[in-house]
Enzyme design. Structure first.
Site, PDB file in Angstrom:
ATOM      1  N   GLU A 147     -14.964 -37.991 -54.262  1.00 49.87           N
ATOM      2  CA  GLU A 147     -14.441 -38.644 -55.452  1.00 49.87           C
ATOM      3  C   GLU A 147     -13.394 -37.743 -56.112  1.00 49.87           C
ATOM      4  O   GLU A 147     -13.658 -36.570 -56.395  1.00 49.87           O
ATOM      5  CB  GLU A 147     -15.576 -38.919 -56.451  1.00 49.87           C
ATOM      6  CG  GLU A 147     -16.548 -39.995 -56.009  1.00 49.87           C
ATOM      7  CD  GLU A 147     -16.067 -41.408 -56.329  1.00 49.87           C
ATOM      8  OE1 GLU A 147     -14.983 -41.541 -56.961  1.00 49.87           O
ATOM      9  OE2 GLU A 147     -16.765 -42.358 -55.956  1.00 49.87           O
ATOM     10  N   HIS A 185     -11.446 -45.764 -49.802  1.00 44.92           N
ATOM     11  CA  HIS A 185     -12.480 -46.748 -50.152  1.00 44.92           C
ATOM     12  C   HIS A 185     -11.967 -48.170 -49.966  1.00 44.92           C
ATOM     13  O   HIS A 185     -12.684 -49.053 -49.478  1.00 44.92           O
ATOM     14  CB  HIS A 185     -12.906 -46.513 -51.605  1.00 44.92           C
ATOM     15  CG  HIS A 185     -14.242 -47.090 -51.942  1.00 44.92           C
ATOM     16  ND1 HIS A 185     -14.751 -47.091 -53.217  1.00 44.92           N
ATOM     17  CD2 HIS A 185     -15.188 -47.684 -51.175  1.00 44.92           C
ATOM     18  CE1 HIS A 185     -15.953 -47.655 -53.211  1.00 44.92           C
ATOM     19  NE2 HIS A 185     -16.234 -48.025 -51.991  1.00 44.92           N
ATOM     20  N   ASP A 195      -9.440 -48.399 -54.368  1.00 49.61           N
ATOM     21  CA  ASP A 195      -9.183 -46.976 -54.561  1.00 49.61           C
ATOM     22  C   ASP A 195      -9.154 -46.223 -53.230  1.00 49.61           C
ATOM     23  O   ASP A 195      -9.734 -46.688 -52.255  1.00 49.61           O
ATOM     24  CB  ASP A 195     -10.232 -46.373 -55.504  1.00 49.61           C
ATOM     25  CG  ASP A 195     -11.659 -46.489 -54.961  1.00 49.61           C
ATOM     26  OD1 ASP A 195     -12.110 -47.639 -54.740  1.00 49.61           O
ATOM     27  OD2 ASP A 195     -12.319 -45.461 -54.771  1.00 49.61           O
TER      28      ASP A 195
END
Length: 276
Positions: A147, A185, A195
């Site tokens: 992330e 993603h 994203d």
């Protein structure tokens, strides 16, 4: 005079010490939960015969256990990049340490370049959700999730990208992850996720993480099958419009409509040949 200096020291330095201690122990409770869960998994793995893996009603003899000497643990084969869609690393760390969210990732990379590891690489994090890439329908089990601290509307900082490349380089070498298997993603969840948005995929490809199209593009043949090309790259084309959008989020970026323009087809033709 000495007493005054001591009092001044206590006034200014002891609160700083307490603040540092509090900062250090901020995640003590969730770290404890992590260790407990990891210990439970370890107990499950080392049980011989395995727990809860009996096969009832075999036609001849009951299931027999003979432990092999040839086995290993999970080896990740993909890296999936995300943007957090939140406003700070602290907010993301909180999200990933709340049981009710049921989401996590292996790494979080802050805007300031600071890297947090939240799940052991050998364990399965909950970052991909319902996803598919090629024939792999459970990316949580086969990938490492990263992330990137970004709300989806801002540029990625240079120091953040530098830290990301350093992490990717280590993972690629450690697990021998193929160049093609660094994906986003949006790639694995067309229509559901978008994203990382506006991400510097070209820079990643130049560093050896994923593919990008060449500067000089060749016209595709008249019978170029765009659906087959998307499928060969890895996209789930069950919802073709969503697959096109996901491809354009990754490789086009300036236009993420669900229609392949002639320019998009040039890019697609060039990229898909790298996967053959």
């Amino acid at each position: 005079m000495i007493l005054q200096h001591f009092n001044r020291y206590c006034l200014y330095f002891i609160p700083l010490f307490l603040l540092a201690a509090c900062s250090t122990n901020k995640y003590a409770a969730t770290n404890k939960v992590y260790k407990k869960q990891a210990k439970n998994f370890a107990e499950t793995i080392k049980a011989a015969p395995p727990l809860n893996q009996a096969i009832d009603s075999l036609p001849v003899h009951p299931l027999s256990w003979v432990g092999s000497v040839n086995f290993g643990i999970r080896k990740p084969n993909f890296v999936v990049l995300h943007h957090t869609a939140q406003d700070s690393s602290a907010q993301t760390l909180k999200t990933f340490t709340l049981t009710r969210t049921q989401v996590s990732s292996h790494y979080v990379i802050g805007r300031d370049g600071k890297v947090f590891q939240m799940v052991n690489d050998y364990l399965r994090a909950n970052h991909a959700g319902v996803s598919r890439w090629g024939n792999d329908m459970d990316l949580n089990s086969s990938s490492i999730g990263i992330e990137i601290d970004n709300n989806g509307r801002e540029p990625y900082s240079d120091v953040q990208i530098k830290s990301l490349v350093t992490v990717l380089r280590a993972l690629k070498k450690r697990y021998n992850i193929p160049t093609a298997n660094f994906i986003g993603h949006a790639d694995i969840a067309p229509g559901r996720k978008n994203d990382p948005r506006n991400f510097p995929w070209k820079k990643m490809a130049e560093a050896g993480f994923g593919y990008w199209y060449d500067d000089v593009l060749v016209m595709p043949p008249d019978d170029f099958d765009t659906v087959a090309a998307l499928r060969i790259i890895g996209y789930n084309v069950k919802n073709l419009n969503a697959a096109i959008e996901a491809f354009k989020i990754h490789f086009v970026q300036t236009d993420i409509s669900q229609v392949l323009t002639p320019a998009d087809k040039l890019i697609l033709f060039n990229v898909y040949k790298k996967y053959l």
